[in-house]
Design a protein around this motif. Structure first.
Motif, PDB file in Angstrom:
ATOM      1  N   GLY A 233       0.808  -1.210   0.000  1.00  0.00           N
ATOM      2  CA  GLY A 233       0.000   0.000   0.000  1.00  0.00           C
ATOM      3  C   GLY A 233       0.843   1.263   0.000  1.00  0.00           C
ATOM      4  N   ASN A 234       0.233   2.353  -0.473  1.00  0.00           N
ATOM      5  CA  ASN A 234       0.851   3.675  -0.502  1.00  0.00           C
ATOM      6  C   ASN A 234       0.121   4.640   0.422  1.00  0.00           C
ATOM      7  N   LEU A 235       0.863   5.551   1.022  1.00  0.00           N
ATOM      8  CA  LEU A 235       0.327   6.781   1.588  1.00  0.00           C
ATOM      9  C   LEU A 235       0.881   7.902   0.727  1.00  0.00           C
ATOM     10  N   ALA A 236       0.054   8.365  -0.196  1.00  0.00           N
ATOM     11  CA  ALA A 236       0.512   9.304  -1.216  1.00  0.00           C
ATOM     12  C   ALA A 236      -0.016  10.702  -0.955  1.00  0.00           C
ATOM     13  N   ASN A 237       0.766  11.675  -1.393  1.00  0.00           N
ATOM     14  CA  ASN A 237       0.379  13.071  -1.289  1.00  0.00           C
ATOM     15  C   ASN A 237       1.006  13.822  -2.455  1.00  0.00           C
ATOM     16  N   LEU A 238       0.631  15.078  -2.606  1.00  0.00           N
ATOM     17  CA  LEU A 238       1.245  15.962  -3.577  1.00  0.00           C
ATOM     18  C   LEU A 238       1.807  17.150  -2.819  1.00  0.00           C
ATOM     19  N   SER A 239       3.085  17.398  -2.979  1.00  0.00           N
ATOM     20  CA  SER A 239       3.710  18.521  -2.287  1.00  0.00           C
ATOM     21  C   SER A 239       3.675  19.765  -3.173  1.00  0.00           C
ATOM     22  N   GLY A 240       3.923  20.913  -2.557  1.00  0.00           N
ATOM     23  CA  GLY A 240       3.919  22.167  -3.303  1.00  0.00           C
ATOM     24  C   GLY A 240       2.575  22.841  -3.244  1.00  0.00           C
ATOM     25  N   ASP A 241       2.122  23.385  -4.368  1.00  0.00           N
ATOM     26  CA  ASP A 241       0.906  24.205  -4.406  1.00  0.00           C
ATOM     27  C   ASP A 241      -0.376  23.404  -4.248  1.00  0.00           C
ATOM     28  N   ALA A 242      -0.304  22.058  -4.285  1.00  0.00           N
ATOM     29  CA  ALA A 242      -1.518  21.248  -4.117  1.00  0.00           C
ATOM     30  C   ALA A 242      -1.466  20.429  -2.835  1.00  0.00           C
ATOM     31  N   ASP A 243      -0.644  20.836  -1.875  1.00  0.00           N
ATOM     32  CA  ASP A 243      -0.442  20.063  -0.655  1.00  0.00           C
ATOM     33  C   ASP A 243      -1.765  19.836   0.062  1.00  0.00           C
ATOM     34  N   GLY A 244      -2.055  18.573   0.390  1.00  0.00           N
ATOM     35  CA  GLY A 244      -3.292  18.225   1.074  1.00  0.00           C
ATOM     36  C   GLY A 244      -3.052  17.108   2.057  1.00  0.00           C
ATOM     37  N   ASN A 245      -4.018  16.214   2.206  1.00  0.00           N
ATOM     38  CA  ASN A 245      -3.898  15.078   3.108  1.00  0.00           C
ATOM     39  C   ASN A 245      -3.500  13.822   2.334  1.00  0.00           C
ATOM     40  N   SER A 246      -2.856  12.905   3.043  1.00  0.00           N
ATOM     41  CA  SER A 246      -2.388  11.678   2.401  1.00  0.00           C
ATOM     42  C   SER A 246      -3.559  10.793   1.986  1.00  0.00           C
ATOM     43  N   LYS A 247      -3.398  10.143   0.850  1.00  0.00           N
ATOM     44  CA  LYS A 247      -4.399   9.237   0.286  1.00  0.00           C
ATOM     45  C   LYS A 247      -3.833   7.825   0.243  1.00  0.00           C
ATOM     46  N   PHE A 248      -4.633   6.839   0.674  1.00  0.00           N
ATOM     47  CA  PHE A 248      -4.191   5.444   0.607  1.00  0.00           C
ATOM     48  C   PHE A 248      -4.448   4.894  -0.786  1.00  0.00           C
ATOM     49  N   GLY A 249      -3.507   4.119  -1.269  1.00  0.00           N
ATOM     50  CA  GLY A 249      -3.654   3.455  -2.561  1.00  0.00           C
ATOM     51  C   GLY A 249      -2.913   2.140  -2.574  1.00  0.00           C
ATOM     52  N   LEU A 250      -3.195   1.338  -3.559  1.00  0.00           N
ATOM     53  CA  LEU A 250      -2.539   0.042  -3.711  1.00  0.00           C
ATOM     54  C   LEU A 250      -1.335   0.148  -4.636  1.00  0.00           C
ATOM     55  N   MET A 251      -0.412  -0.772  -4.465  1.00  0.00           N
ATOM     56  CA  MET A 251       0.723  -0.881  -5.379  1.00  0.00           C
ATOM     57  C   MET A 251       1.137  -2.343  -5.471  1.00  0.00           C
ATOM     58  N   PHE A 252       1.582  -2.752  -6.644  1.00  0.00           N
ATOM     59  CA  PHE A 252       2.148  -4.084  -6.815  1.00  0.00           C
ATOM     60  C   PHE A 252       3.124  -4.050  -7.976  1.00  0.00           C
TER      61      PHE A 252
END
Length: 201
Positions: A33-52
């Motif tokens: 799993g991922n805890l993903a975010n976007l840094s910079g001008d779109a900084d928000g809260n982390s989103k969970f996602g899958l990865m394989f």
């Protein structure tokens, strides 16, 4: 910026090709799993996602030093934060799905392996979903390619089983500011991931 992106892609492809043709005995697969975010001008809260993904094996470069290319599917983005198209702060999800190719250089401490290396990603899906479930397609507004650096640790608790903790620091601007009317904003991927995998002897 375009030249740097091309050099990143070339470096990862070269490491992938070298590894695939010379060392496939330690290939394997992993998922997590991922805890993903976007840094910079779109900084928000982390989103969970899958990865394989697939590991194409470890090429020994020197004593305790290895090169390992990976190919993976990764769900990224953020919760809430700024809309990467309008710049407005919105509730909801920004969902960005990538196919990533990485070339990680690993050092074996015997207790665990530390690694770092370049990664390039190709965007295959980009959607903004609001709280009501309405979706907006962003695929034409986000850069198709992005690049960054992986930093991580790998643990091998038993046999061919392995565990990974990894952070991917995006270095390229995923905001396609070449589009007419867009502001000059800087937005980068930022992803923490955990996975479990198996290798084949």
């Amino acid at each position: 910026m375009i030249m740097i992106k091309k050099l990143y892609i070339l470096a990862v492809i070269l490491s992938f090709t070298c590894q695939y043709t010379t060392a496939q005995d330690r290939a394997g697969f992993y998922a997590g799993g991922n805890l993903a975010n976007l840094s910079g001008d779109a900084d928000g809260n982390s989103k969970f996602g899958l990865m394989f993904g697939i590991s194409f094996g470890e090429l020994e470069l020197a004593d305790r030093f290895y090169l390992e290319p990976d190919l993976q599917y990764s769900q990224q983005g953020l919760l809430d934060g700024g809309n990467i198209v309008s710049g407005d702060v919105l509730n909801g999800k920004t969902k960005l799905d990538y196919i990533n190719l990485a070339g990680n250089f690993k050092y074996d401490t015997y207790l665990f392996k530390l690694y770092a290396g370049p990664q390039v990603g190709y965007l295959i899906n980009a959607i903004r979903e609001n709280d009501e479930g309405d979706e907006t397609d962003l695929i034409d507004d986000v850069s198709k390619f992005e690049y960054g650096v992986n930093l991580g640790a790998e643990f091998c608790p038993a046999g061919t089983l392995f565990l990974r903790l990894e952070y991917n620091l995006g270095l390229s601007n995923i905001y396609d500011d070449s589009k007419e009317g867009f502001n000059d904003e800087e937005i980068n991927n930022s992803v923490f991931s955990f996975c479990i995998g198996l290798r084949f002897d």
